[in-house]
Design a protein around this motif. Sequence first.
Motif, PDB file in Angstrom:
ATOM      1  N   ASP A   1      29.520  46.936  36.350  1.00  0.00           N
ATOM      2  CA  ASP A   1      28.592  47.615  37.261  1.00  0.00           C
ATOM      3  C   ASP A   1      29.164  47.739  38.659  1.00  0.00           C
ATOM      4  O   ASP A   1      28.864  48.690  39.374  1.00  0.00           O
ATOM      5  N   ASN A   2      29.958  46.745  39.050  1.00  0.00           N
ATOM      6  CA  ASN A   2      30.471  46.735  40.426  1.00  0.00           C
ATOM      7  C   ASN A   2      31.955  47.024  40.503  1.00  0.00           C
ATOM      8  O   ASN A   2      32.580  46.827  41.538  1.00  0.00           O
ATOM      9  N   ALA A   3      32.531  47.512  39.390  1.00  0.00           N
ATOM     10  CA  ALA A   3      33.984  47.675  39.343  1.00  0.00           C
ATOM     11  C   ALA A   3      34.468  48.714  40.331  1.00  0.00           C
ATOM     12  O   ALA A   3      35.608  48.657  40.789  1.00  0.00           O
ATOM     13  N   ASP A   4      33.599  49.663  40.726  1.00  0.00           N
ATOM     14  CA  ASP A   4      34.067  50.725  41.618  1.00  0.00           C
ATOM     15  C   ASP A   4      34.402  50.210  43.007  1.00  0.00           C
ATOM     16  O   ASP A   4      35.098  50.887  43.761  1.00  0.00           O
ATOM     17  N   ALA A   5      33.940  49.000  43.320  1.00  0.00           N
ATOM     18  CA  ALA A   5      34.286  48.447  44.628  1.00  0.00           C
ATOM     19  C   ALA A   5      35.789  48.184  44.710  1.00  0.00           C
ATOM     20  O   ALA A   5      36.386  48.281  45.781  1.00  0.00           O
ATOM     21  N   VAL A   6      36.416  47.849  43.576  1.00  0.00           N
ATOM     22  CA  VAL A   6      37.849  47.552  43.568  1.00  0.00           C
ATOM     23  C   VAL A   6      38.641  48.763  43.082  1.00  0.00           C
ATOM     24  O   VAL A   6      39.612  49.180  43.708  1.00  0.00           O
ATOM     25  N   LEU A   7      38.232  49.302  41.948  1.00  0.00           N
ATOM     26  CA  LEU A   7      38.918  50.461  41.377  1.00  0.00           C
ATOM     27  C   LEU A   7      37.917  51.617  41.295  1.00  0.00           C
ATOM     28  O   LEU A   7      37.162  51.714  40.338  1.00  0.00           O
ATOM     29  N   PRO A   8      37.899  52.504  42.295  1.00  0.00           N
ATOM     30  CA  PRO A   8      36.881  53.559  42.319  1.00  0.00           C
ATOM     31  C   PRO A   8      36.893  54.415  41.053  1.00  0.00           C
ATOM     32  O   PRO A   8      35.860  54.955  40.664  1.00  0.00           O
ATOM     33  N   VAL A   9      38.044  54.515  40.385  1.00  0.00           N
ATOM     34  CA  VAL A   9      38.132  55.398  39.228  1.00  0.00           C
ATOM     35  C   VAL A   9      37.239  54.912  38.085  1.00  0.00           C
ATOM     36  O   VAL A   9      36.817  55.701  37.237  1.00  0.00           O
ATOM     37  N   LEU A  10      36.916  53.608  38.064  1.00  0.00           N
ATOM     38  CA  LEU A  10      36.085  53.084  36.980  1.00  0.00           C
ATOM     39  C   LEU A  10      34.608  53.466  37.120  1.00  0.00           C
ATOM     40  O   LEU A  10      33.843  53.318  36.189  1.00  0.00           O
ATOM     41  N   GLY A  11      34.219  53.883  38.321  1.00  0.00           N
ATOM     42  CA  GLY A  11      32.893  54.484  38.454  1.00  0.00           C
ATOM     43  C   GLY A  11      31.727  53.523  38.634  1.00  0.00           C
ATOM     44  O   GLY A  11      30.667  53.940  39.056  1.00  0.00           O
ATOM     45  N   GLY A  12      31.911  52.260  38.309  1.00  0.00           N
ATOM     46  CA  GLY A  12      30.829  51.295  38.497  1.00  0.00           C
ATOM     47  C   GLY A  12      29.562  51.712  37.776  1.00  0.00           C
ATOM     48  O   GLY A  12      29.611  52.215  36.657  1.00  0.00           O
ATOM     49  N   SER A  13      28.419  51.532  38.447  1.00  0.00           N
ATOM     50  CA  SER A  13      27.150  51.779  37.761  1.00  0.00           C
ATOM     51  C   SER A  13      26.847  53.267  37.643  1.00  0.00           C
ATOM     52  O   SER A  13      25.855  53.642  37.025  1.00  0.00           O
ATOM     53  N   ARG A  14      27.675  54.135  38.251  1.00  0.00           N
ATOM     54  CA  ARG A  14      27.465  55.572  38.048  1.00  0.00           C
ATOM     55  C   ARG A  14      28.112  56.041  36.748  1.00  0.00           C
ATOM     56  O   ARG A  14      27.891  57.146  36.292  1.00  0.00           O
ATOM     57  N   GLY A  15      28.959  55.205  36.194  1.00  0.00           N
ATOM     58  CA  GLY A  15      29.625  55.576  34.949  1.00  0.00           C
ATOM     59  C   GLY A  15      30.987  56.188  35.222  1.00  0.00           C
ATOM     60  O   GLY A  15      31.253  56.699  36.306  1.00  0.00           O
TER      61      GLY A  15
END
Lengths: 328, 294
Positions: free
Chosen positions: A142-156
Amino acid sequence: MLNLNIKNKISKIKILLCCILLYLLLQVLLSTGIINNYWQQIICYAGIMTISALGLNLIYGFTGQFSLGHAAFFGIGAYTSAFVIKVAHLNNTFYLILGLIAAGILAGLIAFVIGLPILRLRSDYLGIATLGFGIIIKVIFDNADAVLPVLGGSRGMIGIPKLTSFTWVFVLVILGVVILRNLINSAPGRALISVREDEIAAEAVGVNTTKYKTLGFVIGSVYAGVAGGLYAHLYAFLHPSNFDFLKSIDVLLIVVLGGMASISGTIFAAVIWVFILEGLRVVLPEAILDWRLVIYPLLLILIMIFRPSGIFGSREIKFLAYHEEKTK
Amino acid sequence: MSNFLQQVINGLQLGSVYALIALGYTLVYGIIRLINFAHGDVFMVGAYLGFYAILRFHLPFPLALLFAMLGAALLGIIIEKLAYKPLRNAPKIACLITALGVSLFLENFSSLKFVFGPNYLAYPRPFPVVNFNVGNVTISNIQIIVFVVAIVLMVLLQLFVSKTKTGMAMRAVSFDKSTAQLMGINIDYIISITFGIGSALAGAGGVLYGIAYPQINPFMGIMPGLKAFVAAVLGGIGIIPGAMLGAGIMGMVEVLTSAYISSAMRDAIAFLVLLIVLLVKPAGLLGKSSIEKV
């Protein structure tokens, strides 16, 4: 003895021929459009669930380690493969193999690191620990986009190349089945089963239980990781909610419904499970479509009440059966 | 400092609700060694029963609470009779899968339009909210009600289990089922009573959750259910004070993480605490580690 060998070989060739025929049949149906794209996706999904469930069956059915966090490894595989392929621009179905290898390796590594400490726990406690691990991993997605924006976090995560084809899924399912069958029939496989049967007795006859529990857990998680990689490139979109607690439960359902420690049961249950969920969508009239998710748990309860050890129990179809060594 | 105290009070409020759910898990697990995944959904049904009691039947709050508790208890007993009783001698995993099936059924059946519907509903407040200032800390009458109801119910449960004959039978069954049976205890009756009590507590928890965090939907039980179960494991499953301690810790960790670290991380930190406790003390904080005999 010689006769037996020849018989074995002939039966192996028969099985191989059956697989090829099945593949050709499905491929013809797909390419002529008799099975449309929608159903092709569902067939692929059934294959992916089969691979993932085979992994959990190794962990739970054969090794006896209760895991409620299988979807976490599935998700790790999915994000890894999607990341590798997308960042390296490997837009070719052949390069999918690289993504899948990366997915398998990372899922296996994480399983090793997490498995070493938590596999000391027994039964329900292990289940709760793996459940906790699964939820932590989901929060990380859910919070991965904070480190790797390409993973999208909770936006998918979007824009993943669609590389998974029916051929890939079919080949990997067959490969997964063969590897698992041979593993179970080997010396390490017997050690895994001995851990399930009685951990203390296994330890007493010299089986290194920690080693084999971890081995089973890691290999099972590699299966989940590879399945996740295929999943990522099938739907081209990943969202953390695809890998939550309920998805771990789905895989557990397949393993238990099919029959614990039964490879044929897992394959059967995975295919049936996917097709019942999708089939109800087609069969039910519009007005009671909401009932789909009401009927499905009822079926589940009824199956468990009338067949508590699953559809196949721990039986196998002949080719997959556990062979006693016939040495005389 | 006052902010910290304020957060501690909020944590205790969440912890009280978790405790009410966790007690049901711990009672049932203690007696039939089943992780009753449907328990979180009984909590949800309790919240809805309270909702209808307040909004449709205009019952005063104490009666609404009682109504929700009785309804939830009845539901718990019916679930046990229909789904778990036929599986008394089946493998443990079959019971677990059935529990999951019951859970999915309750969630999806409740989402149907003619039952509770799939939408979020705003929970009615049965009385106006009043805030009291104690020093720099604000405490609302809702928080006081949550604490008081939770504590009264927990004390009643503790008295019931330790003082009454049925409570003694419950302890006997959880200690050794077959010996208890030999002593003339009716196991089926005790299991039903246990499910009834556990579910009633969850129902009360549902109503309190509803008035404290005024929004409900059919899937609201999943996360609190899991966290309450984790709380029961944290404190030592099968041990009543353990469930209360574990629930307090879970509520506190969650609220303090949201306040001082990041609200996105609160589930991760809560479950991290669980993993660490399990690794250091596998039987839970108050659990006695049993010696394995061959």
